[in-house]
Design an enzyme around this catalytic site. Structure first.
Site, mmCIF file in Angstrom:
data_model
loop_
_atom_site.group_PDB
_atom_site.id
_atom_site.type_symbol
_atom_site.label_atom_id
_atom_site.label_comp_id
_atom_site.label_asym_id
_atom_site.label_seq_id
_atom_site.Cartn_x
_atom_site.Cartn_y
_atom_site.Cartn_z
ATOM 1 N N GLY A 140 1.288 5.829 9.168
ATOM 2 C CA GLY A 140 2.858 5.606 9.369
ATOM 3 C C GLY A 140 3.550 7.003 8.827
ATOM 4 N N LYS B 214 -5.544 -3.565 9.062
ATOM 5 C CA LYS B 214 -3.904 -4.138 8.885
ATOM 6 C C LYS B 214 -3.088 -3.801 10.327
ATOM 7 C CE LYS B 214 -0.208 -4.991 7.242
ATOM 8 N NZ LYS B 214 0.765 -4.884 8.460
ATOM 9 N N THR C 192 5.649 4.964 2.870
ATOM 10 C CA THR C 192 4.598 4.331 2.839
ATOM 11 C C THR C 192 3.902 5.059 2.113
ATOM 12 O OG1 THR C 192 5.816 3.132 5.008
ATOM 13 C CG2 THR C 192 4.014 2.381 3.888
ATOM 14 N N GLY C 193 3.580 6.274 3.078
ATOM 15 C CA GLY C 193 1.942 6.855 2.670
ATOM 16 C C GLY C 193 2.783 7.786 1.246
ATOM 17 N N GLU D 243 -2.163 9.912 7.494
ATOM 18 C CA GLU D 243 -1.523 10.830 8.766
ATOM 19 C C GLU D 243 0.219 10.314 8.447
ATOM 20 O OE1 GLU D 243 -3.201 12.494 10.607
ATOM 21 O OE2 GLU D 243 -5.632 12.416 9.558
ATOM 22 N N GLU E 95 12.455 12.860 10.947
ATOM 23 C CA GLU E 95 11.940 12.342 12.776
ATOM 24 C C GLU E 95 12.950 11.041 12.682
ATOM 25 O OE1 GLU E 95 8.061 9.855 11.266
ATOM 26 O OE2 GLU E 95 7.531 11.449 13.373
ATOM 27 N N CYS F 251 4.108 10.900 16.618
ATOM 28 C CA CYS F 251 3.956 11.472 15.722
ATOM 29 C C CYS F 251 3.906 12.669 15.606
ATOM 30 C CB CYS F 251 3.085 10.973 14.945
ATOM 31 S SG CYS F 251 1.719 11.005 15.262
HETATM 32 P P1 NDP Z 1 5.318 2.128 8.479
HETATM 33 O O1 NDP Z 1 4.368 3.198 7.553
HETATM 34 O O2 NDP Z 1 6.679 0.791 8.664
HETATM 35 O O3 NDP Z 1 4.126 1.104 8.565
HETATM 36 C C1 NDP Z 1 2.708 1.555 9.161
HETATM 37 C C2 NDP Z 1 1.421 0.374 8.371
HETATM 38 O O4 NDP Z 1 1.754 0.246 7.272
HETATM 39 C C3 NDP Z 1 2.103 -1.124 9.367
HETATM 40 O O5 NDP Z 1 0.657 -1.186 9.989
HETATM 41 C C4 NDP Z 1 3.015 -1.877 8.254
HETATM 42 O O6 NDP Z 1 2.832 -3.128 8.032
HETATM 43 C C5 NDP Z 1 2.206 -1.168 6.750
HETATM 44 N N1 NDP Z 1 2.989 -1.051 5.604
HETATM 45 C C6 NDP Z 1 4.745 -0.944 5.488
HETATM 46 N N2 NDP Z 1 4.695 -1.005 4.201
HETATM 47 C C7 NDP Z 1 3.869 -0.982 3.354
HETATM 48 C C8 NDP Z 1 3.473 -0.689 1.781
HETATM 49 N N3 NDP Z 1 4.374 -0.596 1.166
HETATM 50 N N4 NDP Z 1 2.082 -0.719 1.738
HETATM 51 C C9 NDP Z 1 0.795 -0.533 2.965
HETATM 52 N N5 NDP Z 1 0.974 -0.928 3.259
HETATM 53 C C10 NDP Z 1 2.338 -0.890 4.620
HETATM 54 O O7 NDP Z 1 4.962 3.374 10.299
HETATM 55 P P2 NDP Z 1 5.761 2.700 11.575
HETATM 56 O O8 NDP Z 1 4.601 1.637 11.808
HETATM 57 O O9 NDP Z 1 7.175 2.701 11.136
HETATM 58 O O10 NDP Z 1 5.335 3.880 12.318
HETATM 59 C C11 NDP Z 1 5.878 5.154 12.305
HETATM 60 C C12 NDP Z 1 5.261 5.880 11.759
HETATM 61 O O11 NDP Z 1 4.342 6.860 11.793
HETATM 62 C C13 NDP Z 1 6.386 6.974 11.444
HETATM 63 O O12 NDP Z 1 6.952 7.924 10.931
HETATM 64 C C14 NDP Z 1 5.049 8.291 12.209
HETATM 65 O O13 NDP Z 1 5.541 9.653 12.331
HETATM 66 C C15 NDP Z 1 3.973 7.291 11.567
HETATM 67 N N6 NDP Z 1 2.892 7.978 12.350
HETATM 68 C C16 NDP Z 1 2.049 9.022 11.886
HETATM 69 C C17 NDP Z 1 0.812 9.176 12.550
HETATM 70 C C18 NDP Z 1 0.029 10.392 12.421
HETATM 71 O O14 NDP Z 1 -0.986 10.621 12.835
HETATM 72 N N7 NDP Z 1 0.586 11.565 11.858
HETATM 73 C C19 NDP Z 1 0.319 8.683 13.629
HETATM 74 C C20 NDP Z 1 1.381 8.246 14.906
HETATM 75 C C21 NDP Z 1 2.496 7.504 13.573
HETATM 76 P P3 NDP Z 1 4.119 -3.809 9.187
HETATM 77 O O15 NDP Z 1 4.129 -3.602 10.331
HETATM 78 O O16 NDP Z 1 3.581 -5.381 8.400
HETATM 79 O O17 NDP Z 1 5.338 -3.357 7.882
#
Ligand code: NDP
Length: 487
Positions: A232, A179, A236-237, A254, A389, A288
């Site tokens: 993400g 996804k 959300t996690g 992550e 962040e 991140c």
């Molecule tokens: P989000 O958590 O908003 O989204 C990440 C993914 O999760 C997207 O595909 C999103 O879909 C999906 N998503 C959103 N809401 C839900 C839900 N309720 N249930 C399941 N899936 C969902 O993060 P961002 O895309 O904004 O990414 C930025 C974040 O990611 C930052 O906080 C960053 O630190 C973190 N990150 C961490 C990394 C690591 O390795 N630790 C590496 C890279 C980023 P949709 O786009 O459709 O909303």
């Protein structure tokens, strides 16, 4: 939103075929460098998730799950080769979709290819053990696939993070539903085509585009999904963990970070500044691992700030297709405004804005979601800009006197993903690297991610690890079998 003439239409990818969403709904994908739509993409929902998960479950029982491991490795090697062949196409797609400089997208296509190659090699080097348990038989462990895995990825490194998850998941014999983030679904769809071209059986990889709150949640609660690997935001996690708990899925997370960059007064300052500027501003700070808190020893604080600001002023910000560009736009105007709000907040909290933070309102950059890299000095650890962040090009600079103070500042956030420390004193490097609570740490450099090494966070930065052989463990189950000799 201005729509370009012949907008490409992109569908879901289920069981080796492009399929429109069951609802027929679509959404637009935009180039953040100029705000123009570049594709119209099928908007998946629960019904599409059901079809994808069923397809993945069939492939897990059938062609992929039952494939001889050597053959599985050959398919992964072939995916790596095909990714290399499609490097330029993938890089252009990624740059148009994310706004990152083309050179960065090329590097990320290379990382994706290397990742498939690494895990193709790992297939034959990952196995169980014999255990000295009891004298009347033989105890062995078997490594088996977990089953259907849901891989949910963010928009900052869409192709690379998809590869980090796909390659080990497939190497272990699992099947997947990927996804991608709604801002950046294009490279995932292209990767699915490449995998099919390389011989990955139908259903082993499915891609469902659409909103996280619908598609991501349907995957996180689907009873046939046995593992979720999510990258993400921390909140959300947490939501995914709750949904996954009902069916006891394996969950790897992550999440966010607020990584410290500790600079001692004996550091090689030129090297440190050169690397540190890119460690926080590359990818427009949407990383991140961004070293977004510079924690600098009193004696060199002013010199560090002066050199850092001077180097920041020289960064080339602009059109990501221009080979001279070092920093492109942020992913969206919404994200840029969110970051601009944090720069303002920093000033309200008492920090000094030494450079940047402005949003171009005229000229070519005004069309895209650009913000100038910002340095906030005289920060204190209690400030929100230091604790939260920002996920954009903003550095907060803090001051310390003693080693203990540096460690306390480094650990003073809820996050614990990565960090750097700069010193020529080996004893200090050892002491501080043991004391800093992060999953990855680099000494006298900013690079902390290697395909061969485990990557992931402490505290609210995550659960589990990606990359290296550790990922193989987390995409497999251990079965223990005892053979009695009395039969
Ligand atoms: P989000 O958590 O908003 O989204 C990440 C993914 O999760 C997207 O595909 C999103 O879909 C999906 N998503 C959103 N809401 C839900 C839900 N309720 N249930 C399941 N899936 C969902 O993060 P961002 O895309 O904004 O990414 C930025 C974040 O990611 C930052 O906080 C960053 O630190 C973190 N990150 C961490 C990394 C690591 O390795 N630790 C590496 C890279 C980023 P949709 O786009 O459709 O909303």
């Amino acid at each position: 939103m201005p729509i370009t003439a012949a907008l490409p239409q992109e569908n879901l990818w289920i069981e080796g075929r492009r399929s429109p969403s069951a609802s027929g709904k679509t959404f637009f994908v935009v180039n953040p460098a100029d705000g123009k739509a570049i594709a119209q993409v099928a908007e998946g929902a629960a019904q599409d998730v059901e079809a994808a998960v069923q397809a993945a479950a069939r492939a897990a029982q059938g062609p992929w799950g039952s494939m001889n491991p050597r053959q599985r490795a050959r398919v992964l090697f072939e995916i790596a080769r095909c990714v290399r062949e499609a490097r330029e196409e993938l890089a252009l797609l990624e740059t148009r979709n994310t706004g990152k400089p083309l050179a960065d997208s090329r590097d990320e296509a290379d990382v994706a290819a290397n990742c498939f190659e690494y895990y193709a090699g790992a297939v034959s080097k990952f196995f169980g053990e014999t255990i000295p348990a009891g004298s009347n038989g033989l105890d062995v462990t078997l490594r088996e696939p977990v089953g259907v895995c849901a891989l949910i990825v963010p928009w900052n490194f869409p192709m690379m993070i998809a590869a980090w998850k796909l390659a080990p998941a497939l190497a272990c014999g699992n099947t997947v539903v990927l996804k991608p983030a709604s801002y950046t679904p294009l490279s995932a769809l292209k990767l699915a085509e490449i995998c099919a071209q390389a011989g990955l059986p139908e259903g082993a990889l499915n891609v469902i585009t659409g909103p996280g709150a619908v598609v991501g949640e349907a995957l996180s609660s689907h009873p046939l999904v046995r593992k979720i690997s999510f990258t993400g935001e921390t909140k959300t996690g947490a939501r995914i963990s709750k949904l996954a708990a009902d069916t006891i899925k394996r969950v790897s997370l992550e999440l966010g970070g607020k990584s410290p960059n500790i600079v001692f007064d004996d550091a090689n300052l030129d090297l440190c500044v050169e690397k540190s500027v890119f460690s926080v501003f590359s990818n427009a700070g949407q990383d991140c691992c961004a070293r977004s808190r510079a924690i600098v020893q009193d004696k060199i604080y002013d010199r560090f700030v002066e050199a850092f600001v001077a180097r920041t002023r020289k960064l080339v910000i602009g059109d990501p297709m221009d080979p001279k560009t070092q920093i492109g736009p942020m992913i969206s105007a919404k994200q840029r405004d969110h970051v601009a709000g944090y720069v303002e907040l920093g000033r309200e909290e008492g920090a000094d804005l030494a450079v940047g933070g402005d949003v171009p309102r005229s000229g070519a950059l005004a069309k895209g979601s650009f913000i100038m890299p910002a340095v906030l000095t005289q920060c204190r650890s209690s400030m929100r800009v230091v604790q939260e962040e920002i996920f954009g090009p903003v550095l907060c600079v803090l001051r310390f006197k003693t080693e203990d103070e540096a460690i306390a500042l480094a650990n003073d956030t809820p996050y614990g993903l990565s960090g750097s420390l700069w010193t020529r004193d080996l004893g200090r490097a050892l002491r501080v690297s043991r004391a800093v609570q992060t999953g990855v740490l680099s000494v006298n450099t900013s690079t902390s991610v290697y395909l061969e090494a485990p990557f992931g966070g402490y505290k609210t930065s995550g659960v589990g690890r990606e990359l290296g052989m550790k990922a193989m463990e987390l995409y497999s189950e251990i079965k223990n079998v005892f053979f009695s000799q009395e039969c």
